[in-house]
Write a protein that holds these residues in place. Structure first.
Motif: not given
Length: 518
Positions: A55, A243-244, A397-398, A400-402, A404
């Motif tokens: 990431d 974003m992810g 937080e990763q 969530y980004r992944d 989304r």
């Protein structure tokens, strides 16, 4: 940071006792547990450790080729050498010939361990199914064995700058070129459009062979190398900045007279492509489940260890002893458990093969519910950790980004809602779903199912009376979800004795079902 731990016990419990795979003649829970254990150990030891550095490092475009993050190629080689790409490929093409339920086990674990890498490898089973169903004998013999061995990875090339979900606007063009075809045009948002993990890439490309709308679209097999061994005319023009999923190369591709071969009938490309898309949608549902499960694992471990505040007796307590934190943890757990049950139900019904109308209804509902469960679970997990949840250190937080993107790709969730309301509600699929719910209510004796079914029937009646589906689509989707949540909640409640932590399951089901008035 809590290392990834595959939720194998929850997966096997869900498949065997909730989705009732045990009713299938070919289901072998011992074999499933053994193979699942091998893959879980591999994912935990070799795939998951690459997720965070992948990431951070991301993919690079150098001299027109994509370089994956450090360690990805080596991990993929190990994945291929162990035979995982061949899991569901037919034995006659060097595969292991296992059913989709085994793939459901490995796919969720893979997504939880490293969604980015899973994205690059995950289209192979759908590509194999497409070639099996629509390819000639020669195409099957030529393309399936290298897909099964891991030598070749696959992509799905649909989207164009002017044609997102509206595929009638596809302008990428295919023209006859001697005995074959050549493709010219541009595709965007192509997951794994290029990478340096596999020796070869097989692009499945939707291209226009006439101007007759969607009937002018055909499907093509476009290998990364030409028949003479030279590199095919497929160029990566950019990697999308996302974003992810930073370690998954989402490419913009240019086809400049690329050599290709027609698969299936000319003008029937959309039907052929949906074979691959439907597999991808079921896979995306499990991606959402994987993120919810990961969020629960991280948040529950943190909350059990973090001392914060005092209880009613004045003594210091851990976070999970606070009612509001416990509520959030139980909801995250419920999202994962019920989402997994819904996805597994769809897989089991596919394997049974005797209820295609029900499967048609379940697939979009599962895709929507599970992807939103992944986002909601990650969001709640961040809240449980408070300020630390907002930091990179604990990696929610990763998550969530992944997670989304899952509500967007393979058909944005609103599109699936519209399909339910327009094409499925009033036909055989809607009737099959109602029959399923009634049967579940009768078998479980759970009044929550019938209670959830009442508003669903009312909205369906409005649709049948001619009310504009676009007005009712979201309501009908949510009502359909509520019915499925009630059905799976009832199944989970009756199966808790088979779980190693029945109290946890009961608490999670109660917490989550309350949000759906069941």
């Amino acid at each position: 940071m809590k290392p990834f731990q595959a939720p194998l016990d929850d997966i096997l419990f869900s498949l065997t006792h909730v989705a009732r795979a045990a009713e299938l003649p070919d289901w072998d829970p011992e074999l499933a547990g053994e193979l699942g254990g091998y893959f879980a150990a591999f994912a935990e030891g070799e795939i998951a450790p690459l997720d965070e550095p992948g990431d951070q490092q991301g993919c690079r475009l150098e001299d027109g080729r994509v370089s994956m993050p450090d360690g990805f190629a080596e991990a993929y080689n190990a994945y291929a050498e162990q035979g995982w790409p061949s899991l569901t490929a037919p034995e006659e093409f060097d595969g292991q010939g296992m059913g989709a339920l085994m793939l459901a086990i490995t796919s969720e674990i893979f997504s939880g361990a490293n969604h980015s890498m899973q994205m690059v490898t995950g289209l192979v089973p759908g590509a194999i199914r497409t070639v099996l169903r629509f390819g000639t004998d020669a195409q099957k013999a030529r393309h399936i064995p290298p897909l099964a061995s891991g030598e070749t990875l696959a992509t799905m090339c649909l989207t164009e700058p002017g044609a997102g979900s509206d595929l009638s606007r596809v302008r990428c063009k295919a023209e006859r070129n001697g005995d074959g075809w050549s493709i010219n045009g541009e595709k965007i948002f192509i997951s794994g459009g290029d990478q340096d993990m596999s020796d070869r890439i097989l692009h499945l490309v939707l291209a226009r062979t006439s101007d007759n709308g969607v009937k002018g679209l055909s499907l093509f097999l476009c290998p990364c190398t030409r028949s003479d061994g030279a590199r095919n005319a497929v160029t990566v023009t950019r990697i999308e900045e996302k974003m992810g999923l930073h370690a998954s190369p989402t490419c913009q591709l240019a086809f400049d007279g690329a050599e290709a071969e027609l698969i299936g009938q000319e003008g029937k490309g959309l039907a052929a492509m949906f074979t691959m898309m439907n597999h991808a949608r079921a896979d995306v549902a499990l991606q959402g489940v994987a993120h919810a499960a990961r969020a629960y694992d991280v948040a529950s471990a943190y909350a059990a260890d973090r001392v914060q505040g005092r209880g009613a007796d004045g003594q210091e307590v851990t976070l999970d002893q606070h009612a509001d934190v416990r509520r959030m943890l139980d909801e995250i757990d419920g999202l994962a458990l019920i989402g997994r049950a819904i996805a597994h139900l769809a897989f089991v019904m596919m394997e049974r093969g005797d209820a295609p109308d029900l499967v048609e209804f379940l697939t979009p509902v599962a895709k929507v519910y599970c992807t939103e469960a992944g986002m909601r679970g990650a969001d709640l997990g961040i809240q449980v950790l408070g300020g630390y949840g907002y930091l990179r250190e604990y990696r929610l937080e990763q998550t969530y980004r992944d997670a989304r993107i899952t509500a967007i790709y393979e058909g944005a969730n609103g599109i699936h809602a519209r399909v339910l309301a327009t094409r499925l509600a009033g036909g055989a699929a809607g009737a099959a779903f109602e029959s399923f719910a009634l049967q579940e209510a009768e078998q479980s004796g759970n009044g929550d199912v019938l209670q959830a079914l009442e508003p669903w029937r009312a909205i369906r009646a409005e649709l049948l009376e001619g009310t504009d589906p676009s007005i009712l689509a979201d309501r009908f989707l949510k009502a359909s979800i509520a019915v499925l949540v009630a059905c799976m909640g009832a199944r989970l409640s009756s199966a808790t004795r088979h779980h190693n932590d029945p109290e946890r399951v009961a608490r999670a089901v109660a917490a989550h079902c309350s949000g759906y008035h069941c």
